[in-house]
Design a protein around this motif. Sequence first.
Motif, PDB file in Angstrom:
ATOM      1  N   ILE A  88       0.832  -1.204   0.000  1.00  0.00           N
ATOM      2  CA  ILE A  88       0.000   0.000   0.000  1.00  0.00           C
ATOM      3  C   ILE A  88       0.870   1.259   0.000  1.00  0.00           C
ATOM      4  O   ILE A  88       0.636   2.198  -0.772  1.00  0.00           O
ATOM      5  CB  ILE A  88      -0.943   0.003   1.223  1.00  0.00           C
ATOM      6  CG1 ILE A  88      -1.933  -1.162   1.124  1.00  0.00           C
ATOM      7  CG2 ILE A  88      -1.687   1.329   1.327  1.00  0.00           C
ATOM      8  CD1 ILE A  88      -2.679  -1.434   2.419  1.00  0.00           C
ATOM      9  N   THR A  89       1.904   1.280   0.833  1.00  0.00           N
ATOM     10  CA  THR A  89       2.751   2.469   0.969  1.00  0.00           C
ATOM     11  C   THR A  89       3.552   2.729  -0.297  1.00  0.00           C
ATOM     12  O   THR A  89       3.572   3.854  -0.817  1.00  0.00           O
ATOM     13  CB  THR A  89       3.701   2.298   2.171  1.00  0.00           C
ATOM     14  OG1 THR A  89       2.933   2.077   3.358  1.00  0.00           O
ATOM     15  CG2 THR A  89       4.575   3.526   2.347  1.00  0.00           C
ATOM     16  N   VAL A  90       4.228   1.706  -0.820  1.00  0.00           N
ATOM     17  CA  VAL A  90       5.102   1.895  -1.986  1.00  0.00           C
ATOM     18  C   VAL A  90       4.302   2.313  -3.214  1.00  0.00           C
ATOM     19  O   VAL A  90       4.667   3.262  -3.920  1.00  0.00           O
ATOM     20  CB  VAL A  90       5.901   0.603  -2.272  1.00  0.00           C
ATOM     21  CG1 VAL A  90       6.623   0.711  -3.616  1.00  0.00           C
ATOM     22  CG2 VAL A  90       6.915   0.348  -1.164  1.00  0.00           C
ATOM     23  N   ILE A  91       3.198   1.640  -3.493  1.00  0.00           N
ATOM     24  CA  ILE A  91       2.429   1.946  -4.707  1.00  0.00           C
ATOM     25  C   ILE A  91       1.757   3.312  -4.577  1.00  0.00           C
ATOM     26  O   ILE A  91       1.675   4.072  -5.553  1.00  0.00           O
ATOM     27  CB  ILE A  91       1.400   0.837  -4.983  1.00  0.00           C
ATOM     28  CG1 ILE A  91       2.127  -0.484  -5.297  1.00  0.00           C
ATOM     29  CG2 ILE A  91       0.501   1.214  -6.144  1.00  0.00           C
ATOM     30  CD1 ILE A  91       1.212  -1.631  -5.655  1.00  0.00           C
ATOM     31  N   THR A  92       1.289   3.658  -3.387  1.00  0.00           N
ATOM     32  CA  THR A  92       0.676   4.975  -3.199  1.00  0.00           C
ATOM     33  C   THR A  92       1.692   6.090  -3.409  1.00  0.00           C
ATOM     34  O   THR A  92       1.414   7.089  -4.088  1.00  0.00           O
ATOM     35  CB  THR A  92       0.060   5.086  -1.791  1.00  0.00           C
ATOM     36  OG1 THR A  92      -0.935   4.070  -1.636  1.00  0.00           O
ATOM     37  CG2 THR A  92      -0.575   6.440  -1.580  1.00  0.00           C
ATOM     38  N   LEU A  93       2.886   5.955  -2.845  1.00  0.00           N
ATOM     39  CA  LEU A  93       3.918   6.980  -3.022  1.00  0.00           C
ATOM     40  C   LEU A  93       4.418   7.015  -4.461  1.00  0.00           C
ATOM     41  O   LEU A  93       4.788   8.092  -4.966  1.00  0.00           O
ATOM     42  CB  LEU A  93       5.074   6.728  -2.054  1.00  0.00           C
ATOM     43  CG  LEU A  93       4.767   7.040  -0.582  1.00  0.00           C
ATOM     44  CD1 LEU A  93       5.944   6.671   0.313  1.00  0.00           C
ATOM     45  CD2 LEU A  93       4.405   8.511  -0.399  1.00  0.00           C
ATOM     46  N   ALA A  94       4.417   5.868  -5.151  1.00  0.00           N
ATOM     47  CA  ALA A  94       4.788   5.856  -6.562  1.00  0.00           C
ATOM     48  C   ALA A  94       3.779   6.662  -7.383  1.00  0.00           C
ATOM     49  O   ALA A  94       4.150   7.400  -8.307  1.00  0.00           O
ATOM     50  CB  ALA A  94       4.867   4.420  -7.077  1.00  0.00           C
ATOM     51  N   ALA A  95       2.500   6.532  -7.056  1.00  0.00           N
ATOM     52  CA  ALA A  95       1.466   7.317  -7.743  1.00  0.00           C
ATOM     53  C   ALA A  95       1.669   8.808  -7.478  1.00  0.00           C
ATOM     54  O   ALA A  95       1.528   9.642  -8.392  1.00  0.00           O
ATOM     55  CB  ALA A  95       0.088   6.871  -7.274  1.00  0.00           C
ATOM     56  N   ALA A  96       2.009   9.158  -6.232  1.00  0.00           N
ATOM     57  CA  ALA A  96       2.245  10.573  -5.893  1.00  0.00           C
ATOM     58  C   ALA A  96       3.445  11.123  -6.663  1.00  0.00           C
ATOM     59  O   ALA A  96       3.400  12.243  -7.197  1.00  0.00           O
ATOM     60  CB  ALA A  96       2.453  10.715  -4.390  1.00  0.00           C
ATOM     61  N   HIS A  97       4.524  10.350  -6.744  1.00  0.00           N
ATOM     62  CA  HIS A  97       5.710  10.788  -7.494  1.00  0.00           C
ATOM     63  C   HIS A  97       5.384  10.949  -8.974  1.00  0.00           C
ATOM     64  O   HIS A  97       5.852  11.887  -9.631  1.00  0.00           O
ATOM     65  CB  HIS A  97       6.843   9.778  -7.327  1.00  0.00           C
ATOM     66  CG  HIS A  97       7.416   9.755  -5.945  1.00  0.00           C
ATOM     67  ND1 HIS A  97       7.894   8.597  -5.344  1.00  0.00           N
ATOM     68  CD2 HIS A  97       7.587  10.735  -5.038  1.00  0.00           C
ATOM     69  CE1 HIS A  97       8.330   8.880  -4.135  1.00  0.00           C
ATOM     70  NE2 HIS A  97       8.156  10.177  -3.917  1.00  0.00           N
ATOM     71  N   THR A  98       4.574  10.042  -9.512  1.00  0.00           N
ATOM     72  CA  THR A  98       4.201  10.098 -10.925  1.00  0.00           C
ATOM     73  C   THR A  98       3.448  11.374 -11.247  1.00  0.00           C
ATOM     74  O   THR A  98       3.657  12.003 -12.298  1.00  0.00           O
ATOM     75  CB  THR A  98       3.336   8.877 -11.294  1.00  0.00           C
ATOM     76  OG1 THR A  98       4.082   7.684 -11.042  1.00  0.00           O
ATOM     77  CG2 THR A  98       2.927   8.914 -12.763  1.00  0.00           C
ATOM     78  N   LEU A  99       2.568  11.794 -10.352  1.00  0.00           N
ATOM     79  CA  LEU A  99       1.740  12.978 -10.569  1.00  0.00           C
ATOM     80  C   LEU A  99       2.424  14.266 -10.122  1.00  0.00           C
ATOM     81  O   LEU A  99       1.837  15.351 -10.186  1.00  0.00           O
ATOM     82  CB  LEU A  99       0.409  12.823  -9.823  1.00  0.00           C
ATOM     83  CG  LEU A  99      -0.459  11.647 -10.291  1.00  0.00           C
ATOM     84  CD1 LEU A  99      -1.668  11.479  -9.382  1.00  0.00           C
ATOM     85  CD2 LEU A  99      -0.901  11.846 -11.737  1.00  0.00           C
ATOM     86  N   GLY A 100       3.676  14.162  -9.660  1.00  0.00           N
ATOM     87  CA  GLY A 100       4.422  15.348  -9.253  1.00  0.00           C
ATOM     88  C   GLY A 100       3.955  15.948  -7.945  1.00  0.00           C
ATOM     89  O   GLY A 100       4.166  17.139  -7.689  1.00  0.00           O
ATOM     90  N   ILE A 101       3.330  15.155  -7.114  1.00  0.00           N
ATOM     91  CA  ILE A 101       2.833  15.639  -5.826  1.00  0.00           C
ATOM     92  C   ILE A 101       3.970  15.599  -4.814  1.00  0.00           C
ATOM     93  O   ILE A 101       4.608  14.561  -4.605  1.00  0.00           O
ATOM     94  CB  ILE A 101       1.657  14.775  -5.339  1.00  0.00           C
ATOM     95  CG1 ILE A 101       0.495  14.873  -6.334  1.00  0.00           C
ATOM     96  CG2 ILE A 101       1.209  15.197  -3.948  1.00  0.00           C
ATOM     97  CD1 ILE A 101      -0.647  13.919  -6.028  1.00  0.00           C
ATOM     98  N   SER A 102       4.228  16.725  -4.185  1.00  0.00           N
ATOM     99  CA  SER A 102       5.287  16.801  -3.177  1.00  0.00           C
ATOM    100  C   SER A 102       4.785  16.179  -1.870  1.00  0.00           C
ATOM    101  O   SER A 102       3.720  16.558  -1.365  1.00  0.00           O
ATOM    102  CB  SER A 102       5.695  18.254  -2.950  1.00  0.00           C
ATOM    103  OG  SER A 102       6.683  18.333  -1.946  1.00  0.00           O
ATOM    104  N   VAL A 103       5.551  15.261  -1.362  1.00  0.00           N
ATOM    105  CA  VAL A 103       5.175  14.555  -0.131  1.00  0.00           C
ATOM    106  C   VAL A 103       6.232  14.822   0.930  1.00  0.00           C
ATOM    107  O   VAL A 103       7.397  14.464   0.753  1.00  0.00           O
ATOM    108  CB  VAL A 103       5.049  13.031  -0.368  1.00  0.00           C
ATOM    109  CG1 VAL A 103       4.649  12.328   0.924  1.00  0.00           C
ATOM    110  CG2 VAL A 103       4.061  12.751  -1.483  1.00  0.00           C
ATOM    111  N   ASP A 104       5.857  15.494   2.011  1.00  0.00           N
ATOM    112  CA  ASP A 104       6.805  15.703   3.098  1.00  0.00           C
ATOM    113  C   ASP A 104       6.831  14.472   3.992  1.00  0.00           C
ATOM    114  O   ASP A 104       5.944  13.616   3.939  1.00  0.00           O
ATOM    115  CB  ASP A 104       6.441  16.951   3.908  1.00  0.00           C
ATOM    116  CG  ASP A 104       5.031  16.871   4.481  1.00  0.00           C
ATOM    117  OD1 ASP A 104       4.852  16.193   5.515  1.00  0.00           O
ATOM    118  OD2 ASP A 104       4.113  17.460   3.875  1.00  0.00           O
ATOM    119  N   PHE A 105       7.862  14.393   4.823  1.00  0.00           N
ATOM    120  CA  PHE A 105       8.049  13.184   5.620  1.00  0.00           C
ATOM    121  C   PHE A 105       6.943  13.015   6.647  1.00  0.00           C
ATOM    122  O   PHE A 105       6.565  11.888   6.978  1.00  0.00           O
ATOM    123  CB  PHE A 105       9.416  13.213   6.312  1.00  0.00           C
ATOM    124  CG  PHE A 105       9.884  11.850   6.741  1.00  0.00           C
ATOM    125  CD1 PHE A 105      10.354  10.943   5.811  1.00  0.00           C
ATOM    126  CD2 PHE A 105       9.833  11.457   8.077  1.00  0.00           C
ATOM    127  CE1 PHE A 105      10.787   9.686   6.192  1.00  0.00           C
ATOM    128  CE2 PHE A 105      10.256  10.205   8.466  1.00  0.00           C
ATOM    129  CZ  PHE A 105      10.748   9.314   7.514  1.00  0.00           C
TER     130      PHE A 105
END
Length: 409
Positions: free
Chosen positions: A306-323
């Motif tokens: 769940i974590t890896v695929i969700t963050l991969a989707a965020a990176h793909t869409l250019g969404i900045s994710v803070d820690f």
Amino acid sequence: MIATLNTLFRPLQRIGLIAQIAIGIVCGILLATTSPDLAQSASLLGQVFISALKAVAPILVFVLVTAAIASHQRGQQTHIRGVLVLYLIGTLAAALVAVVASFAFPTTLTLDAPQATGNPPGGVDEILKNLVLSAVDNPVSALMNADFIAILVWSAGLGLTLRQASDSTRALLADLADAVSQIIRWVIRLAPLGIFGLVAGTLASAGLGALLDYGQLLLVIVGCMLFVALVTNPLIVFLKTRRNPYPLVFACLRGSAITAFFTRSSAANIPVNLELCKRLDLHADTYSISIPLGATINMSGAAVTITVITLAAAHTLGISVDFATALLLCIVSALAACGVSGVAGGSLLIIPMAANLFGISTDVAMQVVAIGFVISVVQDSTETALNSSTDVLFTAAACRAGDAATERD
């Protein structure tokens, strides 16, 4: 004729079950590469094996838990609380490992996959609500649908009331539990043939070519799961037992992870795990409860997916994710993973809910889920192997730590 067959198969009978399974894997690979059509037919052996495990698991859990609680002696330690704590810590740690890996190796996806079908849950509250409601399901329905939360609740209640029963009634329950356990041993002896059919059928139908397009995503997911299995989980077990964890870790991987990898179902692997716990000489009144419970709520592999695929989707869409947001995703993933059903692909439909944290629409998230189904031949198999083997590992760690504390006292 029977004597001749016994003579032919006697050398195989002398080697261990794990070695027989390894032979089945090799034979399945060879058959799939040389004769795909014949391999498709051989897949029936795997389907029969999984169906047999799934059929016997609910009644096995119901009988074992009822018998264990009914015969429980006052003051006897069960170590269930320690197992539950380890389940929670292990799932959160796995999600944290996935976050760190996703930041270290950011992955992007090509979102042109067809939208997957399914009804993802609206939030963690819905998952937990369904989990609570399933606990009070009709017992007959629970047995028919393999709802292990409800089975545990009903068998625990029945076991508690039967503590006041006569000795002959409790002896009957113990004999029934032994009889069902013997049936399980017969089914598990078929594992080499079942694994042979599963390997042959999977490789013949799916192949590995489709996985190459998502190689980096798959490497991050599998790498996280291997790190959890070989580093994080052993560290947790060491902190719990203060002993070298690796003999126990490798015993659980050999005895549980291999069959779980190919069955791709934590529920189907419950009988295998119960038999492994018996071989490890753990407390029956502990593992008869912790193993089926772990198949439902101990989902460190699902938390990674769940974590890896969700963050991969965020990176793909250019969404900045803070820690900080990523840590929140850890918690959400861990809680959501606890409600994931112990069947193949159960974690993937949780992804849209997690993606909602970053404002990703459900349409896009379901495309990501479709990618998850493409790589599920490896992803879901590895996830189930980690989930199921961790159930036994943490049960054994809690039991041995408890026994050591009792000896010191």
